[in-house]
Motif scaffolding. Structure first.
Motif, short mmCIF file in Angstrom:
data_model
loop_
_atom_site.label_atom_id
_atom_site.label_comp_id
_atom_site.label_asym_id
_atom_site.label_seq_id
_atom_site.Cartn_x
_atom_site.Cartn_y
_atom_site.Cartn_z
N GLU A 12 0.82 -1.22 0.00
CA GLU A 12 0.00 0.00 0.00
C GLU A 12 0.86 1.27 0.00
OE1 GLU A 12 -3.14 -0.25 2.83
OE2 GLU A 12 -4.05 1.64 2.17
N SER A 13 2.02 1.21 0.67
CA SER A 13 2.85 2.42 0.76
C SER A 13 3.42 2.82 -0.60
CB SER A 13 3.98 2.19 1.76
OG SER A 13 4.70 1.04 1.39
N ASP A 14 3.45 1.89 -1.56
CA ASP A 14 3.97 2.21 -2.90
C ASP A 14 2.90 2.77 -3.84
OD1 ASP A 14 6.41 1.25 -2.10
OD2 ASP A 14 6.00 -0.79 -2.81
N ARG A 34 -4.60 4.26 -4.17
CA ARG A 34 -4.98 3.93 -2.80
C ARG A 34 -6.49 4.06 -2.62
NH1 ARG A 34 -1.25 7.19 0.22
NH2 ARG A 34 0.33 5.97 -0.83
#
Ligand code: ATP
Ligand code: MG
Length: 424
Positions: free
Chosen positions: A189-191, A197
């Motif tokens: 998710e952080s990418d 998102r």
């Protein structure tokens, strides 16, 4: 003086200078589609909003942010059509046209999406689309693609486009994959960029369609739907590609091709070009086996495509070919007392030779002025109607683009003479 009103942003005019390209595109498409047995259908620009929300899918760009929807005077929510397929399915069902399998229809016209206007992307744009009902494929999938390839050939742009193909499998396979992809993306998710998102829970497959360069390596690494397909779906794809190979239609397997709309199953495809910058998809489509049922009809499979006319016109424009249709003939009226005779003669020529492009001088003017207009019209030749010639039953013919001598032609032979001497 009152202020001039301008058109709305993203809603371009099509001006006379570009019209020949549009006409060439639309006439060529009409001829090719009809040669494959497709019948023309035209549906309203305005439809109940529910028609689109039901079929396109809530978590798509179109439904989330691109629809032109408003309440009419009766309080009913209506929308300008953002695409053609939903309306065609509605019309086919409403008029009971799906009883016999193998119905083929095509449409053409403006679509409306509230997008950020840019090159190759406007708020009013035009599509030509084709739909087939009642045939589960893959034979018809192949024929539909062959038809589009034939169209590129007829338009002279076959060398500029390539076919990308994928399979989305059955609705069940797609659903299982969706969950799998969701879980995988959740771990990364952080990418994800903001857009992705936001889509993670509502439409994770659409993330694969992201154009953001920073997302590409993640997308490359993501699990592929194709690897999760069962035997039947794979077979459909393999049969289709075998026919394409036999027909010598080159294709590329693009496993990231998922298409924006929710209703696609099995075959999906895009024809893309590298010659138009970022908006390179000129035609997109696929199989929508569940769509008729979704609209309250029987379980009838379907497949279709829509092409963006603006992008195709832009491709045609790059070819530098001259599509304009100059008049063949400019009729100069040397003496205004012959105005009536000139109009009568013009109508007679037009009746006898329907393909003749004749521009008769209107609004009077000196010989000099009329010759100037004749020259500007790009006509191949001028007909000069003067009193002496008229009395003798003749007309003077003067070539405007070549050095040939001017000649007098008897009026009784003029039609034949033009037919023999004009080019194209
Ligand atoms: P994109 O991902 O580029 O927004 P899309 O999936 O929304 O494309 P489709 O709904 O598949 O596009 O439409 C089919 C074709 O219609 C596109 O491939 C394109 O050629 C054309 N098209 C779609 N939207 C526009 C637009 N706003 N302006 C011009 N052409 C468009
Ligand atoms: Mg779009």
């Amino acid at each position: 003086m009152s202020e001039k009103i301008q058109s709305l942003r993203g809603m371009p005019d099509i001006l006379p200078v570009d019209a020949p390209l549009w006409q060439f595109l639309e006439q060529t498409a009409a001829a090719v589609l009809s040669s494959y047995g497709y019948a023309y259908i035209s549906t309203p620009l305005l439809e109940p909003t529910a028609l689109f929300t039901r079929s396109i899918g809530a978590a798509t760009d179109i439904i989330e942010k691109e629809m032109y929807s408003f309440d009419d005077r009766n309080g009913e929510s209506v929308s300008l059509r953002p695409e053609g397929t939903a309306s065609v399915v509605r019309a086919m069902l409403q008029h009971g046209l799906l009883q016999t399998p193998g119905q083929k229809v095509w449409y053409q016209g403006p679509m409306f999406r509230y997008e950020k206007p840019q090159r190759g992307r406007s708020r009013q744009f035009h599509q030509i689309g084709a739909e087939v009902f009642g045939l589960p494929g893959p034979d018809i999938d192949a024929e539909l693609l062959a038809m589009s390839a034939r169209l590129w050939e007829s338009l002279g742009i076959a060398g500029s486009v390539r076919l990308e193909l994928n399979s989305l499998g059955s609705p069940l396979e797609r659903q299982q994959y969706r969950q799998h992809l969701h879980d995988w993306l959740k771990q990364h998710e952080s990418d994800l960029d903001d857009d992705s998102r936001r889509r993670l829970d509502t439409n994770p497959m659409r993330i694969l369609d992201s154009k953001n360069p920073d997302m590409q390596s993640l997308i490359e690494a993501a699990p592929k739907l194709f690897e999760h397909l069962g035997d039947e779906s794979r077979q459909h794809f393999e049969q289709l590609t075998a026919i394409l190979d036999a027909m010598q239609i080159p294709w590329q397997h693009n496993q990231r091709l998922v298409r924006g709309l929710d209703y696609y199953t099995h075959t999906v495809f895009e024809w893309v070009t590298d010659e138009l910058g970022a908006q390179g998809t000129v035609c997109a489509g696929g199989r929508y086996d569940g769509l008729v049922e979704l609209h309250g009809g029987p379980a009838i499979p379907g497949i279709g495509f829509a092409m963006g006319e603006e992008r195709l016109v832009a491709l045609l424009q790059q070819q530098q070919e001259d599509f304009s249709q100059q008049p063949h003939v400019y009729l100069i009226i040397a003496d205004q007392s012959l105005q009536q005779q000139a109009l009568v003669l013009s109508e007679q020529l037009r009746r006898e030779h329907p393909s003749l492009r004749l521009r008769a001088n209107m609004g009077g003017g000196s010989m000099r002025a009329q010759f100037k207009r004749a020259d500007r019209s790009q006509a191949q030749l001028a007909l000069i109607l003067g009193t002496d010639e008229w009395a003798a039953g003749e007309i003077t013919v003067k070539w405007l683009r070549s050095e040939q001598n001017q000649v007098a032609v008897p009026l009784s032979q003029l039609g034949n003479w033009l037919q023999q001497n004009l080019t194209d």
